[in-house]
Design an enzyme around this catalytic site. Structure first.
Site, PDB file in Angstrom:
ATOM      1  N   SER A 150      45.154  42.338  38.019  1.00  0.00           N
ATOM      2  CA  SER A 150      43.748  42.250  37.610  1.00  0.00           C
ATOM      3  C   SER A 150      43.192  40.897  38.001  1.00  0.00           C
ATOM      4  O   SER A 150      43.931  39.907  38.073  1.00  0.00           O
ATOM      5  CB  SER A 150      43.623  42.435  36.091  1.00  0.00           C
ATOM      6  OG  SER A 150      42.313  42.145  35.638  1.00  0.00           O
ATOM      7  N   TYR A 164      46.590  40.606  27.653  1.00  0.00           N
ATOM      8  CA  TYR A 164      46.392  41.377  28.879  1.00  0.00           C
ATOM      9  C   TYR A 164      46.391  40.461  30.090  1.00  0.00           C
ATOM     10  O   TYR A 164      47.092  40.708  31.075  1.00  0.00           O
ATOM     11  CB  TYR A 164      45.071  42.136  28.792  1.00  0.00           C
ATOM     12  CG  TYR A 164      44.692  42.883  30.055  1.00  0.00           C
ATOM     13  CD1 TYR A 164      45.158  44.181  30.289  1.00  0.00           C
ATOM     14  CD2 TYR A 164      43.859  42.304  31.011  1.00  0.00           C
ATOM     15  CE1 TYR A 164      44.817  44.865  31.433  1.00  0.00           C
ATOM     16  CE2 TYR A 164      43.503  42.983  32.156  1.00  0.00           C
ATOM     17  CZ  TYR A 164      43.991  44.261  32.373  1.00  0.00           C
ATOM     18  OH  TYR A 164      43.647  44.937  33.525  1.00  0.00           O
TER      19      TYR A 164
END
Length: 252
Positions: A150, A164
């Site tokens: 990401s 995350y």
């Protein structure tokens, strides 16, 4: 479960997080190209999903449960026997990013430790456990592993929580390590780092970030799926250890 006819020349992909967004677009991309798609999700198979052999080649697995994951790997290996024990691609797409009770991001101070452990189990440990568990099948096919990281792995993100983001940064580092370790066995390992992709799970306020994206738009799940497809095919045969940014230039 309906048995599959052995077809050793058929290409096969195992994909986690297949039920929506990028995962769903990836299923459609590979299925359209004639691949056998073995999907993995914590959700049961939905009859609305359009690809051939969907019900037969879906595995319901909770990646946060190591024992459940081990059982799923054993089932995957058994199913791959129909393709001569070969696996052409493993795409680790599943990921979780818990929010607080009001839906806001959890920072490094507020995230409970049990949630850190769960996030890292799904986002970081599951990819290496799957790759190790399916190593012989990947080696037999000269296969490819794609880890979905990401943009949040490289910067503090307004919506992605600390657990995350750090798990995705760790996954990017793991990708490099895996490329070095798996490469001598003929297995390529790469990552893609999506930015703001237009899916049903976008956080409120994401549209305000468009001005920070050089292409001035959100990405489409199909664009991410096309990049994954490239990394799993002969077109990228000399690409390994890379992390490709799929974010409209947002990382610059």
């Amino acid at each position: 479960m309906t048995s599959t006819t052995p077809t050793p020349d058929r290409r096969t992909i195992v994909l986690t997080g297949a039920s929506r967004g990028i995962g769903h677009a990836t299923v459609k991309r590979f299925s359209a190209a004639g691949w056998r798609v073995i999907t993995c999700s914590r959700h049961p198979f939905s009859d609305r999903c359009p690809w051939p052999m969907g019900p037969e080649d879906h595995i319901q697995v909770d990646l946060s449960d190591p024992e459940n994951l081990g059982n799923a790997v054993a089932e995957m290996r058994q199913r791959l026997e129909a393709d001569g024990g070969r696996l052409d691609a493993l795409v680790n797409n599943a990921g979780i990013s818990p929010k607080d009770e009001g839906g806001k991001r959890l920072d490094s101070i507020a995230t409970p430790m049990h949630q850190w452990r769960t996030v890292f189990q799904v986002n970081f440990f599951a990819p290496i456990l799957l790759a190790r568990g399916l190593f012989h099948e990947l080696k037999r096919a000269g296969g490819s592993v794609v880890n979905v990281t990401s943009i949040a792995g490289a910067r503090v993100h307004p919506f992605a929580g600390s657990a995350y983001s750090t798990s995705k940064a760790a996954l990017a580092a793991l990708t490099r390590e895996m490329a070095a370790d798996f490469g001598p066995h003929g297995i390529r390992v790469n990552a893609i780092a999506p930015g703001e992709i237009d899916t049903s799970i976008l956080s409120p306020g994401t549209e305000k970030m468009i001005d920070d994206i050089p292409l001035r738009r959100l990405g489409q799940p199909a664009e991410v799926a096309d990049t994954i497809f490239y990394l799993c095919t002969q077109a990228s045969s000399y690409v390994t250890g890379a992390e490709i940014h799929v974010n409209g230039g947002q990382h610059v």
